[in-house]
Design a protein around this motif. Structure first.
Motif, PDB file in Angstrom:
ATOM      1  N   GLN A 197       0.852  -1.180   0.000  1.00 28.07           N
ATOM      2  CA  GLN A 197       0.000   0.000   0.000  1.00 28.07           C
ATOM      3  C   GLN A 197       0.893   1.237   0.000  1.00 28.07           C
ATOM      4  O   GLN A 197       2.027   1.204   0.487  1.00 28.07           O
ATOM      5  CB  GLN A 197      -0.927   0.016   1.228  1.00 28.07           C
ATOM      6  CG  GLN A 197      -1.898  -1.147   1.281  1.00 28.07           C
ATOM      7  CD  GLN A 197      -2.914  -1.101   0.148  1.00 28.07           C
ATOM      8  OE1 GLN A 197      -3.376  -0.032  -0.243  1.00 28.07           O
ATOM      9  NE2 GLN A 197      -3.267  -2.265  -0.383  1.00 28.07           N
ATOM     10  N   TRP A 198       0.368   2.308  -0.558  1.00 24.79           N
ATOM     11  CA  TRP A 198       1.147   3.530  -0.682  1.00 24.79           C
ATOM     12  C   TRP A 198       0.639   4.585   0.296  1.00 24.79           C
ATOM     13  O   TRP A 198      -0.566   4.790   0.419  1.00 24.79           O
ATOM     14  CB  TRP A 198       1.072   4.068  -2.113  1.00 24.79           C
ATOM     15  CG  TRP A 198       1.760   3.167  -3.102  1.00 24.79           C
ATOM     16  CD1 TRP A 198       1.209   2.123  -3.774  1.00 24.79           C
ATOM     17  CD2 TRP A 198       3.124   3.237  -3.495  1.00 24.79           C
ATOM     18  NE1 TRP A 198       2.145   1.522  -4.575  1.00 24.79           N
ATOM     19  CE2 TRP A 198       3.340   2.196  -4.435  1.00 24.79           C
ATOM     20  CE3 TRP A 198       4.191   4.075  -3.179  1.00 24.79           C
ATOM     21  CZ2 TRP A 198       4.563   1.973  -5.030  1.00 24.79           C
ATOM     22  CZ3 TRP A 198       5.420   3.854  -3.776  1.00 24.79           C
ATOM     23  CH2 TRP A 198       5.606   2.810  -4.692  1.00 24.79           C
ATOM     24  N   TYR A 199       1.585   5.214   0.973  1.00 25.33           N
ATOM     25  CA  TYR A 199       1.253   6.222   1.975  1.00 25.33           C
ATOM     26  C   TYR A 199       2.242   7.386   1.872  1.00 25.33           C
ATOM     27  O   TYR A 199       3.392   7.217   1.460  1.00 25.33           O
ATOM     28  CB  TYR A 199       1.350   5.650   3.400  1.00 25.33           C
ATOM     29  CG  TYR A 199       0.490   4.441   3.666  1.00 25.33           C
ATOM     30  CD1 TYR A 199      -0.815   4.581   4.120  1.00 25.33           C
ATOM     31  CD2 TYR A 199       0.988   3.153   3.472  1.00 25.33           C
ATOM     32  CE1 TYR A 199      -1.598   3.472   4.384  1.00 25.33           C
ATOM     33  CE2 TYR A 199       0.201   2.042   3.732  1.00 25.33           C
ATOM     34  CZ  TYR A 199      -1.085   2.210   4.182  1.00 25.33           C
ATOM     35  OH  TYR A 199      -1.865   1.104   4.436  1.00 25.33           O
ATOM     36  N   TYR A 200       1.743   8.547   2.291  1.00 25.00           N
ATOM     37  CA  TYR A 200       2.626   9.670   2.578  1.00 25.00           C
ATOM     38  C   TYR A 200       3.045   9.538   4.042  1.00 25.00           C
ATOM     39  O   TYR A 200       2.180   9.500   4.938  1.00 25.00           O
ATOM     40  CB  TYR A 200       1.931  11.008   2.340  1.00 25.00           C
ATOM     41  CG  TYR A 200       1.866  11.406   0.884  1.00 25.00           C
ATOM     42  CD1 TYR A 200       2.922  12.083   0.280  1.00 25.00           C
ATOM     43  CD2 TYR A 200       0.755  11.090   0.106  1.00 25.00           C
ATOM     44  CE1 TYR A 200       2.867  12.450  -1.050  1.00 25.00           C
ATOM     45  CE2 TYR A 200       0.697  11.448  -1.236  1.00 25.00           C
ATOM     46  CZ  TYR A 200       1.760  12.121  -1.801  1.00 25.00           C
ATOM     47  OH  TYR A 200       1.716  12.472  -3.137  1.00 25.00           O
ATOM     48  N   LEU A 201       4.351   9.453   4.268  1.00 26.70           N
ATOM     49  CA  LEU A 201       4.867   9.222   5.618  1.00 26.70           C
ATOM     50  C   LEU A 201       5.327  10.530   6.238  1.00 26.70           C
ATOM     51  O   LEU A 201       6.117  11.275   5.648  1.00 26.70           O
ATOM     52  CB  LEU A 201       6.034   8.234   5.579  1.00 26.70           C
ATOM     53  CG  LEU A 201       5.712   6.831   5.053  1.00 26.70           C
ATOM     54  CD1 LEU A 201       6.943   5.939   5.165  1.00 26.70           C
ATOM     55  CD2 LEU A 201       4.537   6.216   5.794  1.00 26.70           C
ATOM     56  N   HIS A 202       4.824  10.774   7.446  1.00 27.90           N
ATOM     57  CA  HIS A 202       5.183  11.969   8.206  1.00 27.90           C
ATOM     58  C   HIS A 202       5.606  11.510   9.601  1.00 27.90           C
ATOM     59  O   HIS A 202       4.768  11.114  10.413  1.00 27.90           O
ATOM     60  CB  HIS A 202       4.008  12.947   8.299  1.00 27.90           C
ATOM     61  CG  HIS A 202       3.543  13.441   6.965  1.00 27.90           C
ATOM     62  ND1 HIS A 202       3.977  14.622   6.412  1.00 27.90           N
ATOM     63  CD2 HIS A 202       2.677  12.905   6.070  1.00 27.90           C
ATOM     64  CE1 HIS A 202       3.405  14.802   5.241  1.00 27.90           C
ATOM     65  NE2 HIS A 202       2.613  13.770   5.004  1.00 27.90           N
ATOM     66  N   GLY A 203       6.943  11.544   9.858  1.00 29.12           N
ATOM     67  CA  GLY A 203       7.462  11.076  11.135  1.00 29.12           C
ATOM     68  C   GLY A 203       7.497  12.176  12.176  1.00 29.12           C
ATOM     69  O   GLY A 203       7.663  13.359  11.860  1.00 29.12           O
ATOM     70  N   MET A 204       7.348  11.766  13.437  1.00 28.24           N
ATOM     71  CA  MET A 204       7.388  12.712  14.548  1.00 28.24           C
ATOM     72  C   MET A 204       8.053  12.047  15.744  1.00 28.24           C
ATOM     73  O   MET A 204       7.906  10.851  15.972  1.00 28.24           O
ATOM     74  CB  MET A 204       5.965  13.153  14.922  1.00 28.24           C
ATOM     75  CG  MET A 204       5.905  14.246  15.999  1.00 28.24           C
ATOM     76  SD  MET A 204       6.021  13.662  17.712  1.00 28.24           S
ATOM     77  CE  MET A 204       4.489  12.739  17.858  1.00 28.24           C
ATOM     78  N   ARG A 205       8.798  12.837  16.487  1.00 27.60           N
ATOM     79  CA  ARG A 205       9.364  12.369  17.746  1.00 27.60           C
ATOM     80  C   ARG A 205       9.511  13.561  18.682  1.00 27.60           C
ATOM     81  O   ARG A 205       9.659  14.703  18.240  1.00 27.60           O
ATOM     82  CB  ARG A 205      10.710  11.681  17.538  1.00 27.60           C
ATOM     83  CG  ARG A 205      11.799  12.553  16.925  1.00 27.60           C
ATOM     84  CD  ARG A 205      13.039  11.750  16.629  1.00 27.60           C
ATOM     85  NE  ARG A 205      14.090  12.548  15.994  1.00 27.60           N
ATOM     86  CZ  ARG A 205      15.205  12.044  15.500  1.00 27.60           C
ATOM     87  NH1 ARG A 205      15.413  10.742  15.542  1.00 27.60           N
ATOM     88  NH2 ARG A 205      16.116  12.835  14.941  1.00 27.60           N
ATOM     89  N   LEU A 206       9.501  13.281  19.971  1.00 24.98           N
ATOM     90  CA  LEU A 206       9.598  14.337  20.970  1.00 24.98           C
ATOM     91  C   LEU A 206      11.037  14.623  21.378  1.00 24.98           C
ATOM     92  O   LEU A 206      11.331  15.695  21.900  1.00 24.98           O
ATOM     93  CB  LEU A 206       8.779  13.963  22.210  1.00 24.98           C
ATOM     94  CG  LEU A 206       7.272  13.773  21.981  1.00 24.98           C
ATOM     95  CD1 LEU A 206       6.601  13.320  23.270  1.00 24.98           C
ATOM     96  CD2 LEU A 206       6.643  15.059  21.472  1.00 24.98           C
ATOM     97  N   ASP A 207      11.915  13.654  21.150  1.00 24.90           N
ATOM     98  CA  ASP A 207      13.320  13.812  21.527  1.00 24.90           C
ATOM     99  C   ASP A 207      14.185  13.289  20.392  1.00 24.90           C
ATOM    100  O   ASP A 207      13.834  12.314  19.730  1.00 24.90           O
ATOM    101  CB  ASP A 207      13.623  13.043  22.821  1.00 24.90           C
ATOM    102  CG  ASP A 207      15.027  13.318  23.327  1.00 24.90           C
ATOM    103  OD1 ASP A 207      15.934  12.531  22.983  1.00 24.90           O
ATOM    104  OD2 ASP A 207      15.220  14.302  24.050  1.00 24.90           O
ATOM    105  N   GLN A 208      15.328  13.920  20.186  1.00 24.91           N
ATOM    106  CA  GLN A 208      16.174  13.536  19.067  1.00 24.91           C
ATOM    107  C   GLN A 208      16.792  12.157  19.236  1.00 24.91           C
ATOM    108  O   GLN A 208      17.246  11.554  18.266  1.00 24.91           O
ATOM    109  CB  GLN A 208      17.277  14.577  18.865  1.00 24.91           C
ATOM    110  CG  GLN A 208      16.764  15.900  18.326  1.00 24.91           C
ATOM    111  CD  GLN A 208      17.875  16.878  18.049  1.00 24.91           C
ATOM    112  OE1 GLN A 208      18.912  16.849  18.708  1.00 24.91           O
ATOM    113  NE2 GLN A 208      17.684  17.750  17.086  1.00 24.91           N
TER     114      GLN A 208
END
Length: 687
Positions: A424-435
């Motif tokens: 399946q195809w998705y637009y990926l948007h990653g997030m994190r609170l700490d590096q």
């Protein structure tokens, strides 16, 4: 002559001073002290080799923890070769070895220059290797034979008349003694080179307060003058990133918890940076086309450098060390998630900070990095062909940071193009609170036009109160009719419940919806059934909105709409994405539309004025060790004494303490040479 008490006391004090001076000289020149200092230097060098030097303090803190970080910091193990205690030990080693050399140099020089022609007959007879002849020849003939035998075997000879006897002294391999001197001098020379490259001038400037370490990340133009170092001040090792088409005349020195700016006597211009990759995306090679502009040169220097192929100019060596982004220009569309459907055009470059005015919300957008390639193993290719070396490129992506008005940051990673995940195809948007954390990705499903427009429209529709109310009425009516309940008042009540759950969904995701349902049905006798019914109402309401939008998109009525498996899969993915948006923590989603890629080369520049000194000392050390191990110091004497009966007594003896077995064979060869002219040995004494 009567001595006064004062003169006696003065003489006693003078004798004590001489004794103390002798004790200190003996201590400084002792072999034990030199070996101890060398062991400490060796241990420190091992630490400096194993432990990466001059890294940011935060890296050491993460690696070792607070306690050991502080211990190593106090010992200055993060910059061993420039530590005060290390430089002090090197200086003390120079002093100790210098005293040792000065004390033993005269004796060694005498050893290699004097032939010791004052030997006695009993001394020669006491040697383990000696022979005696009663020659039927005069003194001059016997002396010529002895000298010829010695010179024929490579000995240097000297003669001295002592009474009636002529003493011939022969010596070979005296350069072995020179090996002792060279090895000790080499230690001094290498230590001096270490002091020079230990950046002693910088230490002195720090002690005088002439330089100050800068700890803030400032633009170069704002770095204060006391954090700059003039060109060719001392040894250094620093780094600098230069974008393509740009130049730099400085290098940054990482020093403890800050940095200094080292000026260069020339400027470096980067014409082009090139990089090649392996199939798995790892860099296989990279190189930079550099132009050096030096005021002392009539023409600039043009050279391509690569890994292990540096450029050296005026004692500065420029290495190809790394690479990165050089300020890629990006055109971005920011899509607000407040239900208005507003799009915000954003243009900026990597490493640039932008202020975003999003209605009543203000954010600082920090563009951190850009990756042109994102190559990963192709799981489907592995399944299809059984191969393990097939990869896919997910395309460009960029990293950015969003800070709120209080300075709180969230870190994001966004792909430009859709990425295939489990077919399946998705637009990926990653997030994190700490590096230090891994990214958690929001999967936005791709519509039939390879965009995320349909999802954004669906998400926007969930904020439309009129549309949600109508859809919840239809969903409640459909479910209650299926249950055989015809109650308009109950339909309205169920519809309000669905509307309320959608608000929880938009604000906190499915987790917030579940918590809300738990609080509502808590204590009810039929709590499981109520929870299941509420979930069915929510899903049906979302599906009603989706059907209405899908029918509008295809230009048909909802009643005539044909629902396919792909449509149902998109709906499921869209619901998960809506829940994920609530946890995404950003008021907008960024989508990269266009970019102008710009690379930067990472250069490491070193200056080591002590390198030549260390090389010289190393050469002396090699020569000295070679002389010590492969050259043997040998002495042979011949005592020629005339006898009353007209014969001549020839006594020959020799010594070699390093290789007695080998010398025994050599001495036997000498005696055979003498035998050929004087006849066989007439008397041998081994007592």
């Amino acid at each position: 002559m009567v001595q006064t008490a004062a003169s006696i006391t003065a003489k006693a004090q003078s004798r004590r001073k001489k004794r103390l001076s002798a004790i200190w000289l003996q201590f400084l020149g002792s072999m034990n002290l030199a070996i101890s200092l060398l062991v400490v230097v060796a241990i420190a060098s091992v630490i400096g080799t194993v432990l990466p030097q001059n890294q940011p303090y935060i890296d050491y803190l993460v690696q070792f923890g607070p306690f050991w970080f502080e211990v190593f910091r106090l010992l200055n193990l993060y910059d061993v070769y420039s530590a005060a205690w290390f430089l002090f030990i090197l200086g003390f080693l120079i002093l100790s070895t210098g005293v040792c050399v000065s004390r033993h140099m005269p004796a060694m020089w005498r050893e290699v220059t004097r032939y010791r022609t004052h030997v006695r007959e009993q001394s020669l007879l006491a040697l383990s290797q000696h022979q005696r002849w009663q020659a039927q020849a005069d003194t001059d003939t016997a002396a010529a034979v002895a000298m010829g035998a010695l010179q024929g075997h490579g000995y240097r000879v000297r003669t001295e008349q002592r009474g009636d006897s002529l003493i011939i002294g022969g010596m070979q391999g005296r350069s072995m003694r020179l090996g002792y001197i060279l090895t000790h001098v080499a230690v001094v020379v290498i230590a001096i080179g270490g002091l020079v490259d230990g950046n002693l001038p910088l230490k002195l400037m720090e002690m005088r307060g002439d330089v100050r370490i800068e700890r803030e990340n400032l633009p170069l133009s704002r770095v204060p003058s006391e954090s700059w170092i003039a060109p060719e001040t001392g040894a250094f090792q620093g780094s600098v990133n230069i974008p393509e088409g740009s130049n730099s005349g400085v290098v940054f020195l990482q020093l403890r918890d800050g940095y200094l700016v080292q000026e260069l006597p020339f400027e470096i211009f980067v014409e082009q940076f090139r990089i090649e990759h392996y199939p798995n995306g790892m860099p296989s090679s990279y190189e930079s086309d550099l132009v050096l502009h030096d005021p002392e040169l009539d023409e600039p220097i043009r050279q391509t450098i690569s890994v292990n192929h540096p450029l050296t100019h005026r004692g500065h060596t420029i290495y190809q060390a790394s690479f990165g982004d050089g300020g890629t220009r990006m055109e971005i569309t920011g899509r607000l998630l407040d239900g208005t459907g507003t799009e915000v055009p954003i243009t900026g470059r990597i490493f640039e900070d932008l202020q975003l005015e999003l209605g009543a919300v203000e954010r600082t957008l920090e563009l951190d990095d850009f990756q042109l390639l994102n190559i990963q193993p192709d799981a489907r290719a592995v399944t299809r062909t059984g191969a393990r070396n097939e990869f896919m490129n997910s395309g460009p992506s960029f990293n950015y940071t969003l800070r709120d008005e209080a300075g709180q940051a969230r870190y994001y990673h966004t792909y430009m193009a859709p990425v295939r995940v489990e077919d399946q195809w998705y637009y990926l948007h990653g997030m994190r609170l700490d590096q230090g954390e891994p990214f958690r990705y929001l999967h936005i499903p791709v519509d039939d036009r390879s965009s995320m427009d349909f999802f954004m429209e669906f998400h926007q529709a969930l904020h439309d109160r009129n549309r949600v109310d109508a859809a919840s009425q239809r969903a409640a009516d459909t479910l209650l009719t299926q249950m055989g309940v015809a109650n308009p008042q109950l339909v309205s009540q169920v519809a309000r419940t669905a509307d309320e759950m959608i608000r929880y969904l938009l604000n906190g995701g499915f987790g917030a919806v579940e918590a809300h349902l738990e609080s509502r049905v808590e204590g009810a006798a039929n709590a499981p059934m109520l929870r299941e019914f509420s979930q069915a109402v929510l899903q049906r309401t979302l599906f009603e909105i989706y059907l209405e939008m899908l029918a509008d998109r295809r230009g048909v009525t909802p009643a005539s709409l044909q629902i396919e498996d792909t449509d149902r899969r998109f709906f499921e993915d869209a619901m998960n994405a809506v829940s994920g948006v609530a946890e995404y923590g950003a008021p907008l989603i960024l989508q990269l539309d266009h970019f102008e890629y710009r690379q930067a080369t990472g250069l490491m520049i070193t200056r080591s004025p002590g390198k030549g000194i260390v090389y010289t000392g190393s050469a002396l050390l090699i020569i000295g060790i070679f002389l010590l191990f492969y050259v043997s110091h040998r002495r042979v004497w011949a005592m020629i004494t005339p006898k009353a009966d007209g014969t001549t007594d020839v006594l020959m003896g020799g010594v070699n303490q390093r290789r007695p077995e080998q010398f025994e064979e050599e001495f036997a060869s000498l005696t055979r040479s003498v035998d050929q002219h004087l006849g066989p040995v007439s008397q041998t004494s081994k007592d």
